[in-house]
Design an enzyme around this catalytic site. Structure first.
Site, mmCIF file in Angstrom:
data_model
loop_
_atom_site.group_PDB
_atom_site.id
_atom_site.type_symbol
_atom_site.label_atom_id
_atom_site.label_comp_id
_atom_site.label_asym_id
_atom_site.label_seq_id
_atom_site.Cartn_x
_atom_site.Cartn_y
_atom_site.Cartn_z
ATOM 1 N N PHE A 1 -31.862 99.634 59.258
ATOM 2 C CA PHE A 1 -30.962 100.922 59.482
ATOM 3 C C PHE A 1 -30.674 101.370 60.707
ATOM 4 O O PHE A 1 -30.752 101.634 60.796
ATOM 5 C CB PHE A 1 -31.998 102.226 58.888
ATOM 6 N N ASN B 1 -21.278 62.827 41.879
ATOM 7 C CA ASN B 1 -21.693 62.794 42.779
ATOM 8 C C ASN B 1 -19.766 62.174 43.638
ATOM 9 O O ASN B 1 -18.747 62.520 44.702
ATOM 10 C CB ASN B 1 -22.529 62.191 44.231
ATOM 11 N N VAL C 1 -18.945 64.658 31.389
ATOM 12 C CA VAL C 1 -19.689 65.312 32.024
ATOM 13 C C VAL C 1 -20.959 64.430 32.264
ATOM 14 O O VAL C 1 -21.619 64.422 31.057
ATOM 15 C CB VAL C 1 -19.501 66.885 31.203
ATOM 16 N N GLY D 1 -22.452 58.642 39.859
ATOM 17 C CA GLY D 1 -21.224 58.782 39.492
ATOM 18 C C GLY D 1 -20.753 60.049 39.714
ATOM 19 O O GLY D 1 -18.927 60.102 40.411
ATOM 20 N N CYS E 1 -29.944 78.827 43.294
ATOM 21 C CA CYS E 1 -31.298 80.080 44.069
ATOM 22 C C CYS E 1 -32.500 79.621 42.949
ATOM 23 O O CYS E 1 -33.996 79.955 43.388
ATOM 24 C CB CYS E 1 -30.770 81.944 43.608
ATOM 25 N N GLY F 1 -24.052 66.056 34.720
ATOM 26 C CA GLY F 1 -25.717 66.790 34.957
ATOM 27 C C GLY F 1 -24.425 67.892 35.214
ATOM 28 O O GLY F 1 -24.782 69.279 35.592
ATOM 29 N N CYS G 1 -27.681 83.865 40.646
ATOM 30 C CA CYS G 1 -26.851 82.982 40.864
ATOM 31 C C CYS G 1 -25.550 81.961 40.308
ATOM 32 O O CYS G 1 -24.545 82.684 40.167
ATOM 33 C CB CYS G 1 -26.523 82.437 42.425
ATOM 34 N N GLU H 1 -39.792 98.507 56.730
ATOM 35 C CA GLU H 1 -38.754 97.868 57.909
ATOM 36 C C GLU H 1 -39.566 97.549 58.877
ATOM 37 O O GLU H 1 -38.506 95.796 59.582
ATOM 38 C CB GLU H 1 -37.770 99.048 58.339
HETATM 39 C C1 LIG Z 1 -26.315 73.954 44.110
HETATM 40 C C2 LIG Z 1 -25.842 72.601 44.610
HETATM 41 C C3 LIG Z 1 -26.053 71.652 45.281
HETATM 42 C C4 LIG Z 1 -25.366 70.188 45.427
HETATM 43 N N1 LIG Z 1 -25.939 70.152 46.786
HETATM 44 C C5 LIG Z 1 -25.017 68.741 47.370
HETATM 45 C C6 LIG Z 1 -25.095 68.273 48.509
HETATM 46 O O1 LIG Z 1 -26.367 68.545 49.184
HETATM 47 N N2 LIG Z 1 -24.922 66.865 48.672
HETATM 48 C C7 LIG Z 1 -23.725 66.978 47.709
HETATM 49 O O2 LIG Z 1 -23.443 65.660 48.171
HETATM 50 N N3 LIG Z 1 -23.321 67.198 46.561
HETATM 51 C C8 LIG Z 1 -24.381 68.170 46.101
HETATM 52 N N4 LIG Z 1 -23.433 69.049 45.267
HETATM 53 C C9 LIG Z 1 -22.805 67.833 43.964
HETATM 54 C C10 LIG Z 1 -23.254 68.086 43.104
HETATM 55 O O3 LIG Z 1 -24.477 68.238 42.629
HETATM 56 C C11 LIG Z 1 -23.280 66.320 43.184
HETATM 57 O O4 LIG Z 1 -22.069 65.966 42.956
HETATM 58 C C12 LIG Z 1 -23.608 65.816 41.820
HETATM 59 O O5 LIG Z 1 -24.127 63.974 42.184
HETATM 60 C C13 LIG Z 1 -22.765 65.740 40.643
HETATM 61 O O6 LIG Z 1 -23.036 65.672 39.450
HETATM 62 P P1 LIG Z 1 -22.746 65.591 38.168
HETATM 63 O O7 LIG Z 1 -23.748 64.463 36.921
HETATM 64 O O8 LIG Z 1 -23.730 66.509 37.796
HETATM 65 O O9 LIG Z 1 -21.380 65.641 37.907
HETATM 66 P P2 LIG Z 1 -20.676 66.866 36.802
HETATM 67 O O10 LIG Z 1 -20.620 67.987 37.010
HETATM 68 O O11 LIG Z 1 -21.419 66.123 35.561
HETATM 69 O O12 LIG Z 1 -19.511 65.578 37.083
HETATM 70 C C14 LIG Z 1 -18.229 65.601 38.391
HETATM 71 C C15 LIG Z 1 -17.035 64.749 38.505
HETATM 72 O O13 LIG Z 1 -17.983 63.052 37.997
HETATM 73 C C16 LIG Z 1 -16.312 62.540 37.037
HETATM 74 N N5 LIG Z 1 -17.814 62.036 36.645
HETATM 75 C C17 LIG Z 1 -18.493 61.602 36.071
HETATM 76 N N6 LIG Z 1 -19.169 60.800 35.769
HETATM 77 C C18 LIG Z 1 -18.487 59.702 36.073
HETATM 78 C C19 LIG Z 1 -18.218 58.315 35.411
HETATM 79 N N7 LIG Z 1 -18.748 58.116 35.002
HETATM 80 N N8 LIG Z 1 -17.107 57.464 35.595
HETATM 81 C C20 LIG Z 1 -15.610 58.708 35.421
HETATM 82 N N9 LIG Z 1 -16.030 60.082 35.857
HETATM 83 C C21 LIG Z 1 -17.583 60.682 36.152
HETATM 84 C C22 LIG Z 1 -16.710 63.820 36.194
HETATM 85 O O14 LIG Z 1 -15.619 63.753 35.332
HETATM 86 C C23 LIG Z 1 -17.014 65.324 36.688
HETATM 87 O O15 LIG Z 1 -15.257 65.053 37.503
HETATM 88 C C24 LIG Z 1 -24.414 70.131 44.650
HETATM 89 C C25 LIG Z 1 -24.210 70.965 43.478
HETATM 90 C C26 LIG Z 1 -24.654 72.549 43.718
HETATM 91 C C27 LIG Z 1 -24.029 72.996 41.705
HETATM 92 S S1 FES Z 2 -29.800 81.338 38.753
HETATM 93 FE FE1 FES Z 2 -29.480 79.043 38.053
HETATM 94 S S2 FES Z 2 -29.588 78.847 40.685
HETATM 95 FE FE2 FES Z 2 -28.566 80.569 40.810
#
Ligand SMILES: Cc1cc2nc3c(=O)[nH]c(=O)nc-3n(C[C@H](O)[C@H](O)[C@H](O)COP(=O)(O)OP(=O)(O)OC[C@H]3O[C@@H](n4cnc5c(N)ncnc54)[C@H](O)[C@@H]3O)c2cc1C
Ligand code: FES
Ligand code: FES
Length: 1340
Positions: free
Chosen positions: A929, A369, A276, A367, A57, A278, A52, A1272
């Protein structure tokens, strides 16, 4: 100045990390590249798969290990390689599926057990699942079942139905009571042979019945020394660099700062730089939302944002702490601190159970989130209601505190931070004794899904009273930001927590949280109803906790927390007869022959094939309009972009641009107009996928909208837009029957479409050979012959110049029967133009937009019946949404009409089918089908007949059910009808009558949770379309005695090749180990029928049998003495041909629908399922508590494969009937383009108790070795869940005073369930008048 120069950071750095123990040093890494692409393309490690690209996935899961110098410990995390930027891996050790074991060296038990437990069908999901469980075991060598199920929340499988995976892996758990294979001489359960894992089957089965699909004693013991060691070099380095690192790519620069001060300085100097951590948000924004971030700062490793500290008021968390870390720390606090202090913590931990999967939680940070500022963040409502305080810092201002309150999110995706500020930490407070905190979330799917609505509520009482001192109510999904219902809160302060408060609160919430009817996201009434339903739950919970007044017992069901027991089940089948030769594998549960390779990542799928010299990648230009004239196509900007070779369009088609799998009503490339969103208009060839896709987006296509735009079935009816002829089956005298009937019901129902969601998207590699137009196509297709024919037509060459080769597919389910040809034909044209190899594998969103799905249907029916429940007459009209071309739609409709009787004998029938031509992608074949749609209508009206007659549904079904000798509405007599047997055995096995009483008892005692029970019988006619009832095979015997079998069927996970080897082994009387199937190819077996219709084993099995018999006849003169090897050698020396073809055509099938004469089916499969569910009437959530299936598969060729097909089909059907919903805009644009929005069932959705029995003693004289098709039919059994849900809703409605039948369309989503459970909360939010607004989404 370039980004590189502006950063002020020194020269480019080397990226250093380890993969499977090998050091990788890259001096020229591209920060835009993901770990997945790096592994697959740069390191040629293709075990991890792309399913995906958005973290939804788990197919790409790998283990990332890092050393923490403070804790002097190595941490192992499962991570989505598709979202991990390659630069984030600096200093880490990556372990891929190839790194833990292989069939060439030594298997790892995690690989071996999933394979031997039959948990790998197509295998595309398998490496990801293996790595999730491997990581779990690294961290918890003997996990419990909850940990196992939880660890797999982020992995999807479309084939298996999950049960065998859980069962195989349960052997590692405490639940299993097993050593996990740790004792020196094998496993502590040796001798028990899978008994416990397979469950307790009770007494009463005769001795020939088996419950063992695998042998635990064959499992290798776990050997911790087998796990790769963490590279000592990375420990010495302390895990982190002390210098700032900079990685510079074509468009993006990545900085890993050495200090936090540097982060602040950089943010001041370059406020546009993106932090960035996660990458789980940013990765998705870049890939799918066209966001560009040329400068990335990665501070995730810095100690200043990675800590937790207890304070006087709570716990302070660094902003970079991951969600997993947050969860674990709070869980520990809950265990150690007094309950009243940790109520907020408990609410967070409960919420995090449903937050993404482990792979995302392991990298996503707090952060990230908060500061993504998503209106559906799960944590932000909690932090707002808790009034958390955040510390932020900037270079100029230093640090400041921000309270998270209603001002924190000033607008969509905006926060109170300035661009220069960086979040440092968040203080999460303790709660007080008189303070209560709870949070709620409702999503499409419970596990790993973003919220539709979430909410967090906090209330504090004046000491010793129930008078509200302070209250905070926050909601997600109700506005462009997380919002606080401040007016409601203000109004309630000073109120007593008693029954008068509830209506007041609900009325205030209605005013506080308005939603316009056309709001993005749709589901307006559902959203609004959830707000008050959640509050009601909170109200009762607090009332109970205050203990001032006991909540009445039936009302307690409103707030009991969701708990799911570990899944378990039984699988029962008939053993082979006692005298059967040991080498004869037919009827034995042997493992899928590729399963081990699939589990080790060695199995090769199309895109795993090595890069071919000179190869180019194809990026598609697809239409964004549903119905429009193409005014111009301008590729000039694209052609200037890096790596681009050329643009390809209709002008480059050397042969015919007119194409089509059934009739020639499509174009390879659109020329004058487009008739749906997703139509291929052109393509760009470039050196890499990234270059090709980027350039394809730069091609400018100008359109002029055309009218009418026909999107839904209703639009088609309005414009009389149908494909012709209109099909009809008519039997008996309808008018007379309606006259005679005691009662008549009339109704209309809709069932939505379904994405195939095969884990491997459509893929092809085309290699032109230069001479005479020769070309080889490696392709993921169910239809090699159609691929060959249509590619040849487009090239203008005879078919004998084109060879299509299919090794295996990562799932197909009908979706690669015709639609893969559109992709391979485009690829072939491109390869012809440049005379170089061309590759494409669609991204998930491309695949979902371009290719069609299962047909959405609208049905209108009139049923006449007697008061005793006997149905006399059925008049049904079906409308299917076929999309913009015919494809298989006419056949699908005919199939639906033939199956519109369900499993019932109805003397008078008129079934009419309109195939609607619309401006959507062309819908196509999908497992079942047309039958799932037909059975949905049949079971709906028969349920209504029962309600109208006041008779139990069971009885009405029994009265009308087919019996031996009955004649169907297409005038076919049922012979060898096993339906009654399946029905009776299933009712007995499921203890239906006792459980009916229990369910009624439960419903009497519970107002807000309800249970439902349903038994559904099925019959499924097996046949192929017309001339396709034929198959060929080619068998070679080599002089060393080994045998190579080729046949016309393709392997997509269904185990066809395994069954064919079993057939060949039986006929040749040699062990299966001597027989090999390499691939399916059009130059070995020509003119193949597609692999579909559940008939491939029947047809190809007979062809293989005939070919093997020919060889055996030739060997007969040499069989006197010696072994097989001696006979073969002797025959060879005698110059006897050791190669033979086999050909088979199914006899006696011919049917004329107009005359309603003949025999449309070869034979029937029968089955019954009983399902029990529990629904949450306030949220629409549901759980399948138990399913029992008895299925007739004749004499099973391979019980493990057949049970796998039954379970897999059932779970796929469960998705169709409950979860999976395509979301389209009124303009025909598909919104649901990936696993984020389109939810297929996950591990936690399968029935908690899942019992499958194969009907015994039911041989079928119409197919190979008395077997029956199985792919099926069992999908239809999943409708039992739908009708169990409907049964539960009846009870909820009755409690609210609503009697009688009601309409419930499919799928029974949370929205539909909630809104059907009418009550005071739903009444508060009536739907807006249709036509008074433009809805955000429509139903097709
Ligand atoms: C498959 C999938 C499922 C998900 N499910 C959920 C869910 O169930 N519930 C939910 O709430 N969210 C969900 N999310 C969203 C996401 O995973 C979360 O919001 C996660 O916590 C983001 O954190 P990150 O470190 O990956 O953010 P990043 O992608 O690294 O950054 C996100 C943003 O935060 C900013 N940032 C990060 N740290 C700081 C800091 N210290 N100071 C200033 N800015 C900062 C970055 O600049 C960017 O703009 C999902 C995402 C995916 C891909
Ligand atoms: S290919 Fe990475 S989660 Fe689907
Ligand atoms: S085996 Fe899991 S997706 Fe096919």
């Amino acid at each position: 100045m370039t980004e590189m120069e502006t950063t002020g950071v020194g020269a480019k750095s080397d990226l250093v990390f380890f993969v499977n123990g090998r050091k990788v040093v890259d001096q020229d890494v591209d920060p835009e590249m993901t770990l997945l692409t790096y592994l697959r393309k740069n390191l040629r490690l293709t075990g991890a798969k792309l399913g995906c690209g958005e973290g939804g996935c788990g197919a790409c899961t790998v283990m990332v290990s890092r050393y923490n110098p403070t804790q002097r410990k190595v941490f192992h995390l499962a991570v989505n390689a598709c979202l991990a930027p390659i630069c984030s891996l600096h200093g880490a050790a990556v372990t891929t599926v190839e790194g833990i074991g292989s069939t060439r060296t030594r298997l790892h038990p995690v690989q071996e057990r999933i394979a031997k437990a039959h948990g790998s069908q197509c295998g595309f999901c398998t490496p990801g699942i293996v790595m999730s469980v491997h990581t779990l075991l690294r961290n918890h060598p003997t996990p419990n079942m909850e940990q196992l199920e939880s660890t797999l929340q982020g992995n999807l499988c479309r084939c298996t139905g999950y049960r065998p995976i859980l069962e195989g892996y349960s052997s590692f758990t405490k639940f299993y009571g097993c050593c996990g294979g740790m004792v020196s001489n094998g496993c502590c359960r040796d001798g028990q042979n899978g008994q416990a894992a397979n469950g307790n089957i009770g007494n009463g089965w005769d001795e020939k019945v088996s419950k063992e699909l695998f042998q635990v004693s064959e499992f290798m013991p776990v050997d911790p020394t087998q796990d790769p060691i963490f590279p000592p070099e990375l420990m010495k380095a302390g895990g982190n660099d002390e210098t700032t690192l900079k990685f510079v790519g074509e468009r993006v620069t990545w900085i890993k700062p050495a200090t936090f001060k540097e982060v602040l300085e950089l943010k001041t100097k370059l406020a546009h730089a993106k932090l960035v951590v996660g990458n789980s948000e940013i990765g998705v924004e870049v890939k799918f939302k066209n966001c560009d971030y040329p400068l990335i700062i990665a501070p995730g490793h810095l100690p200043e944002i990675n800590f937790h500290r207890y304070t006087e008021h709570g716990i302070s968390f660094g902003a970079g702490c991951t969600i997993t870390y947050l969860n674990d720390t709070l869980a520990e606090a809950i265990d150690t601190l007094p309950e009243h202090q940790t109520r907020l913590f408990a609410a967070i931990v409960e919420m995090l159970r449903w937050f993404a999967g482990h792979q995302i939680r392991n990298v996503g940070c707090i952060g990230g989130n908060i500061l993504t500022a998503s209106p559906i963040s799960d944590l932000n409502p909690i932090f707002l209601s808790a009034g958390c305080t955040m510390t932020v810092m900037s270079h100029q201002v230093g640090s400041r505190l921000i309270k998270m309150d209603h001002t924190f999110f000033p607008g969509y995706r905006k926060t109170a931070l300035t661009p220069e500020e960086v979040m440092v930490s968040l203080d999460v407070p303790f709660t007080k004794g008189n303070e209560y905190f709870l949070a709620y979330k409702q999503a499409r799917r419970r596990d790993d899904d973003i919220a539709i609505v979430n909410a967090a509520f906090r209330v504090q009482f004046e000491e010793g009273t129930n008078v509200i001192q302070d209250i905070a109510l926050s909601f997600g999904g109700m506005a462009p930001t997380t919002v606080m219902a401040r007016n409601t809160a203000n109004r309630l302060i000073g109120w007593k927590w008693d029954n008068d408060l509830l209506p007041e609160a609900c009325s205030c919430l209605e005013d506080d949280l308005p939603l316009p009817p056309s709001v993005p996201g749709g589901m307006v009434e559902f959203h609004r109803t959830l707000t008050t339903s959640f509050f009601f739950k909170f109200f009762l919970s607090v009332q109970q906790k205050l203990s001032l007044k006991d909540v009445p017992p039936p009302y307690r069901s409103a707030y009991s927390l969701y708990h799911r027991e570990p899944s378990q089940g039984t699988q029962i089948y008939q053993e082979v007869p006692k005298g059967q030769a040991r080498d004869d594998a037919v009827g034995r549960p042997i493992m899928h022959l590729s399963a081990l390779k699939q589990a080790t990542g060695e199995a090769v799928y199309t895109d795993d094939m090595p890069h071919i010299q000179g190869e180019l990648y194809l990026g598609l230009v697809i239409s964004k309009k549903a119905h429009a004239k193409i005014v111009s196509i301008d590729p000039s900007e694209a052609l200037k972009m890096p790596g681009v070779e050329t643009f390809v369009s209709a002008e480059d088609v050397p042969g015919s641009n007119i194409t089509g799998p059934v009739v020639m009503d499509e174009e390879v490339f659109a020329t004058e107009k487009v008739t749906c969103v997703g139509k291929i208009v052109g393509a760009v060839l470039a050196d890499t996928q990234a270059h090709a896709q980027r350039a394809a987006k730069a091609v400018v296509v100008q359109y002029e909208d055309m009218e009418p735009k026909i999107i839904s079935v209703e639009d088609a009816i309005l414009h009389q837009s149908f494909f012709h002829p209109i099909s009809k089956i008519e039997k008996g005298n309808l008018e007379e029957a309606f006259e005679k009937a005691d009662q008549i019901i009339e109704g209309e129902l809709r069932i939505g479409g379904q994405e195939h969601f095969y884990l491997e998207t459509c893929a092809a590699i085309v290699v032109p050979h230069g001479e005479d137009g020769e070309m080889e196509i490696f392709c993921s297709t169910q239809n090699p012959t159609k691929t060959q024919m249509l590619a040849a037509k487009a090239q203008g060459v005879p078919a004998n110049r084109v060879v299509c080769r299919v090794k295996r597919m990562g799932g197909a389910f009908g979706g690669k029967e015709t639609q893969s040809c559109a992709i391979s034909s485009v690829c072939a044209v491109a390869a012809h133009k440049v005379q170089r190899p061309v590759r494409i594998m669609l991204d998930r969103d491309e695949d979902m937009v371009i290719t069609g799905t299962r047909h959405p249907f609208l049905g209108r029916y009139k049923v006449g019946f007697m008061s005793d429940g006997r149905v006399l007459a059925l008049d049904i009209t079906l409308y299917s949404n076929a999309g913009n071309s015919l494809d298989m739609s006419q056949y699908v409709m005919e199939s639906a009409l033939l199956r519109s009787d369900g499993a019932y004998t109805i003397p008078n029938v008129r079934a009419l089918g309109y195939v609607c031509r619309t401006n959507t992608a062309s819908n196509t074949s999908f497992r079942g089908f047309g039958a799932p749609q037909a059975i949905f209508f049949a079971e709906s009206w028969i349920s209504d007949v029962a309600i109208k007659c006041g008779i139990s549904q069971l009885k009405v079904r029994e009265i009308n059910m087919h019996r031996e000798g009955d004649v169907t509405h297409y005038n076919m007599t049922l012979e060898g009808c096993q339906l009654q047997r399946c029905w009776e055995e299933c009712l007995k096995q499921s203890d239906f009558l006792t459980r009916r009483r229990q369910v009624d008892g439960f419903n009497g005692e519970n107002r807000w949770k309800k249970r439902g029970l349903a038994a559904i019988p099925i019959k499924y006619g097996i046949v192929f379309i017309g001339t396709q009832n034929q198959a060929g095979a080619l068998v070679h015997v080599y002089t060393d005695g080994s045998v190579l079998v080729t046949h016309g069927g393709t392997e997509m996970g269904q185990g066809l090749h395994t069954k064919m080897v079993q057939v060949a082994g039986r006929v040749l009387k040699i062990p299966t180990s001597r027989i090999h199937i390499s691939e399916t190819s059009t130059n070995t077996v020509p003119n193949t029928s597609p692999t579909s219709a559940s008939i491939s084993s029947d047809l190809n099995g007979m062809a293989v049998k005939i070919a093997c018999e020919t060889i055996l006849q030739r060997l007969e003169p040499y069989m006197g003495k010696g072994s097989w090897d001696d006979w073969v050698r002797a025959a060879y020396l005698d110059r006897v041909g050791l190669s033979a073809t086999g050909f088979y055509r199914t006899p006696g099938i011919e049917y004329d629908m107009q005359k309603n004469e003949g025999r449309p089916f070869s034979y029937f499969c029968y089955g019954t399922a009983v399902s029990e569910v529990e629904i949450d009437c306030l949220t629409g959530d549901h759980t399948v508590l138990r399913t029992d299936i008895v299925m007739d598969v004749g004499s099973s060729l391979n019980p493990a494969i057949d049970i796998g097909q039954i379970e897999g089909a059932f779970v796929q059907g469960y998705g169709l009937f409950t979860l999976e919903e395509q979301v389209y805009s009124p303009d025909g644009v598909l919104y649901s383009r990936g696993p984020g929005m389109y939810k297929i069932p996950g591990f936690a959705d399968i029935p908690i108790h899942f019992n499958v029995s194969l009907l015994r003693g039911a041989p079928n004289d119409k197919a190979i070795f008395s077997s029956k098709g199985v792919g099926e039919p069992p999908l239809l059994l999943a409708s039992s869940v739908f009708f169990a849900i409907k049964d539960a809703i009846y009870s909820a409605r009755a409690d609210a005073g609503y009697k009688g039948t009601f309409r419930l369309d499919s799928p029974a989503t949370a929205e539909r369930i909630r809104m059907a459970c009418k009550d005071q909360f739903t009444a508060q939010f009536p739907a807006a008048e249709p036509g008074s607004f433009t809805p955000w989404a429509i139903k097709l």
